[in-house]
Design an enzyme around this catalytic site. Structure first.
Site, mmCIF file in Angstrom:
data_model
loop_
_atom_site.group_PDB
_atom_site.id
_atom_site.type_symbol
_atom_site.label_atom_id
_atom_site.label_comp_id
_atom_site.label_asym_id
_atom_site.label_seq_id
_atom_site.Cartn_x
_atom_site.Cartn_y
_atom_site.Cartn_z
ATOM 1 N N GLU A 1 -44.042 2.997 78.292
ATOM 2 C CA GLU A 1 -44.112 1.552 78.553
ATOM 3 C C GLU A 1 -42.990 1.169 79.682
ATOM 4 O OE1 GLU A 1 -44.018 -0.561 74.892
ATOM 5 O OE2 GLU A 1 -45.747 0.504 73.964
ATOM 6 N N GLU B 1 -53.682 5.764 72.114
ATOM 7 C CA GLU B 1 -53.388 4.669 71.013
ATOM 8 C C GLU B 1 -54.369 3.621 70.698
ATOM 9 O OE1 GLU B 1 -49.365 3.141 71.240
ATOM 10 O OE2 GLU B 1 -48.476 4.625 72.459
HETATM 11 O O1 G3I Z 1 -37.606 3.037 59.427
HETATM 12 C C1 G3I Z 1 -37.454 1.639 58.954
HETATM 13 C C2 G3I Z 1 -37.067 1.828 57.148
HETATM 14 O O2 G3I Z 1 -35.768 2.237 56.992
HETATM 15 C C3 G3I Z 1 -37.061 0.474 56.819
HETATM 16 O O3 G3I Z 1 -36.860 0.546 55.269
HETATM 17 C C4 G3I Z 1 -38.496 -0.498 56.860
HETATM 18 C C5 G3I Z 1 -38.694 -1.602 56.670
HETATM 19 O O4 G3I Z 1 -38.690 -2.867 57.392
HETATM 20 O O5 G3I Z 1 -38.669 -0.354 58.557
HETATM 21 C C6 G3I Z 1 -38.643 0.853 58.958
HETATM 22 O O6 G3I Z 1 -38.664 0.747 60.602
HETATM 23 C C7 G3I Z 1 -40.243 0.608 60.918
HETATM 24 C C8 G3I Z 1 -40.559 1.684 61.808
HETATM 25 O O7 G3I Z 1 -41.999 1.413 62.427
HETATM 26 C C9 G3I Z 1 -40.999 2.914 61.007
HETATM 27 O O8 G3I Z 1 -41.707 2.787 59.921
HETATM 28 C C10 G3I Z 1 -39.966 -0.622 61.541
HETATM 29 O O9 G3I Z 1 -39.697 -1.821 60.929
HETATM 30 C C11 G3I Z 1 -41.396 -1.125 62.462
HETATM 31 O O10 G3I Z 1 -41.284 -2.133 63.129
HETATM 32 C C12 G3I Z 1 -41.806 0.060 63.156
HETATM 33 O O11 G3I Z 1 -43.046 -0.271 63.691
HETATM 34 C C13 G3I Z 1 -43.741 0.683 64.629
HETATM 35 C C14 G3I Z 1 -43.645 0.177 66.109
HETATM 36 O O12 G3I Z 1 -44.058 1.120 67.119
HETATM 37 C C15 G3I Z 1 -42.390 -0.162 66.576
HETATM 38 O O13 G3I Z 1 -42.384 -0.901 67.724
HETATM 39 C C16 G3I Z 1 -45.118 1.193 64.264
HETATM 40 O O14 G3I Z 1 -44.870 1.798 62.983
HETATM 41 C C17 G3I Z 1 -45.672 2.061 65.524
HETATM 42 O O15 G3I Z 1 -46.997 2.293 64.998
HETATM 43 C C18 G3I Z 1 -45.652 1.338 66.693
HETATM 44 O O16 G3I Z 1 -46.034 2.179 67.620
HETATM 45 C C19 G3I Z 1 -46.012 1.887 68.911
HETATM 46 C C20 G3I Z 1 -45.793 2.711 69.765
HETATM 47 O O17 G3I Z 1 -44.605 3.720 69.461
HETATM 48 C C21 G3I Z 1 -45.805 2.783 71.468
HETATM 49 N N1 G3I Z 1 -46.974 1.851 71.733
HETATM 50 C C22 G3I Z 1 -47.303 0.467 70.835
HETATM 51 C C23 G3I Z 1 -47.294 0.992 69.440
HETATM 52 C C24 G3I Z 1 -47.666 -0.059 68.556
HETATM 53 O O18 G3I Z 1 -46.361 -1.040 68.637
#
Ligand code: G3I
Length: 362
Positions: A169, A274
């Site tokens: 991105e 994705e």
């Molecule tokens: O790791 C923490 C954990 O310790 C905590 O307890 C929990 C509770 O909030 O959060 C966890 O972190 C989360 C992380 O995913 C790992 O699971 C974040 O809150 C959450 O916001 C994060 O979301 C990810 C997102 O990217 C972040 O921008 C999604 O799972 C993931 O599918 C998404 O993937 C992105 C690609 O990397 C790039 N392209 C877009 C795509 C969708 O946003």
């Protein structure tokens, strides 16, 4: 052919049977359902083999918790993307400290089942560790940090990760060019080429991608293909363009076809990295059919494009989708519903990779 015996071999068939026997009917049914599905359904990756396309999903450590999920993963897919487990906040939790325990676990699972792996992602503006947020850096310090990170992360997994989303991105949503980020602001635009050079040096066998989502009007995919091609022309080791394809209830498939063909003409591989779809809740049969139409159109586009070698859906099932957390009030569209039953989108993808009329490949 059911993959269940191969999967439960890890826990021992007798032990698994004993566990299954001890579970009540409700808990056993999902496993039985998943096994029945795999026994009567051609693997998606086998269908896509005819088009030289690998079919996969993004997985996290939660994706392999349950045996029915492992049954479906092992049966249908020959490539997986680590959804979060290779991001800075996970693998580089403190300055100079690296933790690959979660990525190693998922890559072990992938290798056990003959799956290739997409690494995601070496350079992004999100999911950075807090120690990096509070760290003013000179261009030299940021460049050294970027080199150290990429060298450690790619080097640790060398030979086990087939494709990397090296820079994720990089473009601003307003079409103004490269997105402001700690990398652009401290190093300048050359951070992109630097990242690819470091990744290639750490694992010359990995295929390296520039990855982005659409600005919903195609502008970003034009920029994506242009930058990847320009870098390639300058001798930077860029191998492909990753089209994320997170759909939001609509699809301009002609625009996608045009950008894929442009990438092909410019010597780039293409990955649909994705794929998913989101629509306003509640989920209805009409939405399911519309999601299937859009995701099926993407699969047909990939099947028909020699440059498109990977078709990856972002999440094994609606229950594993990032969408409900990030878009409250919207329903996700993936290949399996929350009960791990195949959705209309699953059947649309299977049809796309089955239909010879869509191949277009020599
Ligand atoms: O790791 C923490 C954990 O310790 C905590 O307890 C929990 C509770 O909030 O959060 C966890 O972190 C989360 C992380 O995913 C790992 O699971 C974040 O809150 C959450 O916001 C994060 O979301 C990810 C997102 O990217 C972040 O921008 C999604 O799972 C993931 O599918 C998404 O993937 C992105 C690609 O990397 C790039 N392209 C877009 C795509 C969708 O946003």
């Amino acid at each position: 052919m059911s993959v269940l015996p191969a999967l439960v071999a890890g826990v021992g068939l007798a032990a698994a049977s004993a566990v299954a026997g001890a579970l009540d009917a409700i808990e056993v049914e999902p496993l039985a359902g998943a096994v029945r599905h795999t026994e009567r359904t051609e693997p998606l990756h086998a269908l896509a083999d005819a088009h030289d396309v690998s079919v996969g999903v993004a997985i996290g450590t939660s994706s392999i918790d349950e045996i029915e999920e492992r049954v479906l993963l092992a049966h249908h897919f020959d490539i997986v993307t680590l959804e979060n487990e290779l991001k800075w906040e996970v693998v580089h939790p403190a300055p100079g400290e690296f933790d690959f325990s979660r990525s190693d676990e998922l890559i072990d699972f992938a290798e056990t089942h003959g799956m290739a792996v997409r690494g995601h992602t070496l350079v992004w503006h999100r999911q950075l560790p807090t120690w990096l947020d509070d760290r003013p850096m000179t261009a030299q310090q940021a460049s050294a940090l970027l080199e150290r990170h990429i060298t450690e992360v790619v080097g640790h997994h060398a030979g086990r990760i087939d494709q990397w989303d090296v820079v994720n991105e990089p473009f601003a949503d307003d079409g103004s060019g490269l997105r402001p980020s700690v990398w652009l602001d401290t190093i300048g635009p050359e951070y992109v080429a630097m990242a690819f050079e470091h990744a290639h040096a750490a694992d010359p066998g990995a295929r390296l991608f520039l990855n982005d989502y659409d600005g919903w009007n195609g502008a970003k995919y034009v920029q994506l293909v242009d930058l990847a091609a320009d870098l390639l022309a300058d001798g930077v080791p860029v191998h492909g363009a990753g089209f994320q394809l997170h759909l939001a209830g609509s699809l301009d498939v002609e625009m996608i076809v045009e950008q894929v063909r442009r990438a092909e003409r410019l010597g780039l591989e293409v990955a649909f990295t994705e794929v998913d779809d989101r629509s306003p809740a509640p989920m209805t049969d009409t939405i399911r059919r519309a999601q299937a139409d859009r995701i099926g159109a993407l699969a047909r586009t990939c099947a028909a494009s020699p440059a498109c070698r990977s078709f990856v859906v972002w999440g094994l099932s609606d229950g594993h989708s990032w969408i409900p957390e990030h878009f409250p009030g919207e329903v996700p569209g993936t290949l399996f519903d929350a009960e791990l039953a195949p959705t209309p989108a699953f059947h649309a993808v299977a049809a796309a990779f089955t239909s010879p009329s869509h191949t277009g490949r020599s």
